[in-house]
Design a protein around this motif. Structure first.
Motif, short mmCIF file in Angstrom:
data_model
loop_
_atom_site.label_atom_id
_atom_site.label_comp_id
_atom_site.label_asym_id
_atom_site.label_seq_id
_atom_site.Cartn_x
_atom_site.Cartn_y
_atom_site.Cartn_z
N LEU A 125 44.08 -38.80 35.19
CA LEU A 125 42.93 -39.67 34.96
C LEU A 125 41.65 -38.88 34.63
N PRO A 126 41.23 -37.93 35.48
CA PRO A 126 40.05 -37.14 35.10
C PRO A 126 40.25 -36.37 33.80
N THR A 127 41.44 -35.85 33.59
CA THR A 127 41.73 -35.11 32.35
C THR A 127 41.49 -36.00 31.14
N LEU A 147 40.50 -46.72 37.02
CA LEU A 147 41.77 -46.63 37.74
C LEU A 147 42.79 -47.67 37.26
N GLU A 165 48.05 -37.41 39.49
CA GLU A 165 46.71 -37.64 40.03
C GLU A 165 45.62 -36.89 39.25
N TYR A 166 46.02 -35.94 38.41
CA TYR A 166 45.03 -35.21 37.62
C TYR A 166 44.88 -35.78 36.21
N TYR A 220 34.59 -37.13 41.49
CA TYR A 220 36.01 -37.47 41.49
C TYR A 220 36.79 -36.52 40.57
N PHE A 221 36.19 -36.19 39.44
CA PHE A 221 36.87 -35.33 38.47
C PHE A 221 37.03 -33.90 38.99
N LEU A 226 43.73 -27.40 40.71
CA LEU A 226 44.86 -26.91 39.91
C LEU A 226 44.54 -25.54 39.33
N ARG A 273 38.46 -32.83 41.31
CA ARG A 273 39.80 -32.55 41.83
C ARG A 273 40.61 -31.65 40.89
N LEU A 274 40.20 -31.59 39.64
CA LEU A 274 40.89 -30.71 38.69
C LEU A 274 40.80 -29.25 39.13
N TYR A 280 39.68 -38.82 30.94
CA TYR A 280 38.31 -39.25 30.70
C TYR A 280 37.44 -38.13 30.14
#
Lengths: 488, 98
Positions: free
Chosen positions: A306-308, A423, A303-304, B37-38, B44, B40-41, A310
Motif C-alpha cells: 500500500l505505501p509503495t 485501505l 503490508e508494504y 504510516y508509509f 524492509l 513502515r517501509l 501510493y
C-alpha cells in the motif's frame, strides 16, 4: 423492453436480426438510463443521438445480411477518462469540464470497430484518484444495490451502470484496483488485464507504470468478449506489448481440474470483514470441489504494498498532471496575473482536494532530500513485491483472494480520513505493482451488498484467470442476481 | 514524520498549486499522518535491491520515422482557453524593454 435489460450479450447476440434489432436493444438501455440514472447517477454524459445513429447503421448492415462484427449492437458505457472524439471527456474534474478531445482512445476505437454502441461517459473519482467515486468533481455515484452506499471507485460509474442495467458492459481503468474494487462492490465482473495487454493511448494518464484499461460486464463470458476486442499491440502506445492475443472465450469451459490455486495467507488477516472472509473461503472450496488443487502460499510483502503503491502512483501523477496548466486546453483561471499565477491559480481552482493531496505527496516524494528515502525506496520494495508473486507462481497457477476487505461502505463514511479510503484497495494494489492480470467475480452477499472473489494470474495469462472465474461462476448463481432497483 | 506548514508551502510552490491557509494546515497534518504510516517501509532491508520502474520489461521501442498527418491546427487551437489567429494566448512572459 424490460426483459432485454440485464441479459448478457452472448445470450442476446443470436437473436439480432431475427426477433431483435439493435435499435430495440439500444432503446431498452436508453430507457433504463432514463428510469434509473436519476437515482444512481452513473453517467456524466449520455450520447443518445450518437448511439441511435450507430444502431441504425448496424441494423442496415443486418438488413443487408452483412457479417456482423463480434460486439455488434452491444450497448456499452465508457469511463470518462477515456478520450472520445467530439464528446467531452472530463476525467471527473472541473479542470477538464469542457474538454472535447479531437480523437478516440484506441480502446474506444476498437470497441466501435467491433460494433459496440457507446451510450455515454461514466462518472469517476477525479483523475481516477479514489475508491468510492465521491471524489468526482461533479457528484457522487450511488451503489445500485443500496443507494446510501458507495459503488466503489474509481470506475464507480462504469460498475454502477452495468449493475443497474444502464449498460450491458463498460470500460474502466485500473491503477490500483479501480476496475476490480467497484466491480466487486456493485456485484459485476471486472477484469484488469496484464500491463501492456491493452493500449493506453487516449487514456488520460494517472500513474503510467500502473494504469491499465479493462472491461466490466454482467458475466465472465461477456468480459472475455470485450477484452478480445480491445487487446493487442498499438503503435501509438510503446508500452503495449507485442504478444499474441489468444481467443479468450475459446477455453472458458476447460474447467479447473488439476489446476493449482494458491490462497495467500496474508490476504486473510487483520482488516478483513469476517463475512467477506467466509464468502471468499467458500468460493475457494467450490473451486476445490471442481477439481482444483488448493494450496496455501505466502506474500509477506502485502503490508508494504500500500505505501509503495501510493508513493509511486503519486510521484507519477505529480508529473503527469503537470500538463494541466491552463495554457493549451482545459480550464484557465480568470485571476492570472503572470505565468506563475496562471499555473498556480488555474490548478488551485481546477483540481479537487484529493488530486491536490496526491500531487503534493508525489512532489514531496520526488523532491531533493526525500527522493532516496521515499520514491527510490518504494521502487525497490516494488521489486520485492514482484519477487513474492514470482515465488507464488512457481508453485501455483492462480491466486484466489478477496477483492475488497469489506462489503462496501456508506457515502461519507471514509471521506474525512484519506488513509482509511486508501485501505479499500489493499488487496488489489499489489497486483498492479506486479503488472499482473486480475479479475473480480461475485461470490456472495453481506446485508444485501455484493462480495467479490479476486483471481490473479501470471503475466499475459488472462486465459487461465478467465477460465477459473468462469468455472466458479458457472458452479454458482451469484452472477444472475440483479439489484433491487431494476428488478422493479 | 512531521510535515511543517513551511514544507507544505515549498512543495505547493514546486507543484504550482496556490493553497489557502486552511489547505496548508489540513495538508500538513494529513501528509504527516500518511507519511507516518508509509514509514513502515523502513523496516524492509532494500540495500542492493534493483528498483522497478515498470512491471513488464520493455526495452527501447523504435518505430520508423515516417511523416503522418497531424491533427488539424484549427481543431487543436480551438481547445485553448484563449487563442488569436492560430496562436494560443498566455500572459506576458518577458518584461518589455522600456
Amino acid at each position: 423492453m424490460r426483459e432485454l435489460v440485464g441479459r448478457p450479450y452472448h445470450e442476446l447476440r443470436a437473436r439480432l436480426g431475427k426477433d431483435l434489432s439493435v435499435r430495440e436493444l439500444v432503446e431498452a438501455y436508453l430507457d433504463a438510463i432514463e428510469a434509473f440514472d436519476g437515482q444512481v447517477r452513473a453517467y456524466l454524459t449520455v450520447t443518445a443521438d450518437q448511439a441511435r445513429e450507430q444502431a441504425r447503421a448496424l441494423d442496415d448492415r443486418l438488413a443487408r445480411k452483412e457479417p456482423l462484427p463480434p460486439l455488434a449492437g452491444m450497448p456499452v458505457a465508457v469511463k470518462d477518462n477515456l478520450c472520445t472524439r467530439g464528446v467531452r471527456t472530463t476525467c471527473g474534474s472541473r479542470i477538464l469540464e469542457s474538454f472535447v478531445p479531437p480523437y478516440d482512445a484506441t480502446a474506444v476505437e476498437r470497441l466501435r470497430e467491433a460494433g459496440a454502441v457507446v451510450l455515454g461517459k461514466t462518472n469517476l473519482d477525479e483523475f481516477a484518484m479514489g475508491s468510492s467515486t465521491e471524489n468526482s468533481g461533479f457528484f457522487p455515484t450511488r451503489n445500485p444495490w443500496r443507494l446510501d452506499h458507495v459503488p466503489g471507485g474509481s470506475s464507480g460509474g462504469s460498475a454502477a451502470a452495468v449493475a443497474a442495467g444502464e449498460a450491458l458492459a463498460a470500460l474502466g481503468s485500473d491503477t490500483g484496483g479501480s476496475i476490480r474494487q467497484p466491480a466487486c462492490l456493485c456485484g459485476v465482473v471486472g477484469l484488469k488485464p496484464t500491463y501492456g495487454r491493452v493500449s493506453r493511448y487516449g487514456l488520460v494518464a494517472f500513474a503510467s507504470s500502473l494504469d491499465q484499461i479493462g472491461p466490466l460486464a454482467l458475466d465472465v463470458r461477456d468480459c472475455a468478449l470485450v477484452l478480445q476486442a480491445i487487446s493487442g499491440r498499438d503503435p501509438r502506445d510503446s508500452t503495449s506489448v507485442e504478444v499474441p492475443v489468444p481467443n479468450f472465450a475459446a477455453s472458458l469451459e476447460a474447467g479447473v481440474r488439476g489446476l493449482r490455486v494458491g490462497v495467500p495467507t496474508e490476504f486473510f488477516g487483520e482488516g478483513l470483514q469476517p463475512e467477506v472472509r467466509h464468502a471468499v473461503l467458500d468460493a475457494v472450496r467450490v473451486l476445490e470441489g471442481l477439481g482444483a488443487v488448493v494450496e496455501e502460499v505466502t506474500l509477506p510483502t502485502l503490508e508494504y504494498a500500500l505505501p509503495t503503491y501510493y508513493l509511486i502512483a503519486c510521484a507519477e501523477a505529480s508529473s503527469n498532471l503537470a500538463r494541466y496548466d491552463g495554457v493549451a486546453y482545459g480550464y484557465r483561471s480568470p485571476r492570472a496575473r503572470d505565468l506563475y499565477t496562471l499555473y498556480a491559480r488555474t490548478r488551485a481552482e481546477g483540481f479537487g482536494p484529493e488530486v491536490k493531496r496526491r500531487i503534493m505527496l508525489g512532489t514531496f516524494a520526488l523532491s531533493a532530500g526525500y527522493y532516496e528515502g521515499f520514491y527510490k525506496k518504494a521502487q525497490q520494495v516494488r521489486t520485492l513485491v514482484r519477487r513474492d508473486f514470482d515465488r507464488c507462481f512457481e508453485k501455483v497457477d492462480v491466486l484466489a483472494t478477496p477483492t475488497s476487505p469489506v462489503a462496501g461502505f456508506r457515502l461519507g463514511e471514509r471521506t474525512t480520513d484519506p488513509l482509511q479510503m486508501y485501505l479499500a484497495d489493499v488487496y488489489t494494489i499489489p497486483v498492479n505493482l506486479a503488472g499482473l492480470p486480475g479479475i473480480s467475480v461475485p461470490c456472495g452477499f453481506v446485508d444485501g451488498l455484493p462480495v467479490g472473489l479476486q483471481v490473479v494470474g501470471r503475466p499475459f495469462d488472462e486465459v487461465t484467470v478467465l477460465r477459473v472465474a468462469y468455472a466458479y461462476e458457472q458452479a454458482t448463481d451469484w452472477h444472475r442476481h440483479r439489484c433491487p432497483l431494476f428488478r422493479g | 514524520m512531521r510535515i511543517t506548514p513551511e514544507v507544505v508551502e515549498r512543495v505547493a510552490r514546486l507543484s504550482r498549486l496556490e493553497l489557502s491557509a486552511e489547505e496548508r494546515a489540513t495538508f500538513a497534518w494529513q501528509l504527516s499522518s500518511i507519511l507516518e504510516y508509509f514509514a513502515r517501509l523502513d523496516r524492509l532491508a532494500t540495500e542492493g535491491v534493483e528498483p522497478t520502474s515498470h512491471a513488464i520489461r520493455v526495452a527501447n521501442v523504435f518505430r520508423d520515422d515516417e511523416v503522418t498527418p497531424s491533427l488539424p491546427v484549427e481543431e487543436v487551437v480551438a481547445m485553448a482557453p484563449q487563442a488569436h489567429e492560430g496562436f494560443v494566448v498566455v500572459p506576458r512572459v518577458l518584461e518589455a524593454e522600456e
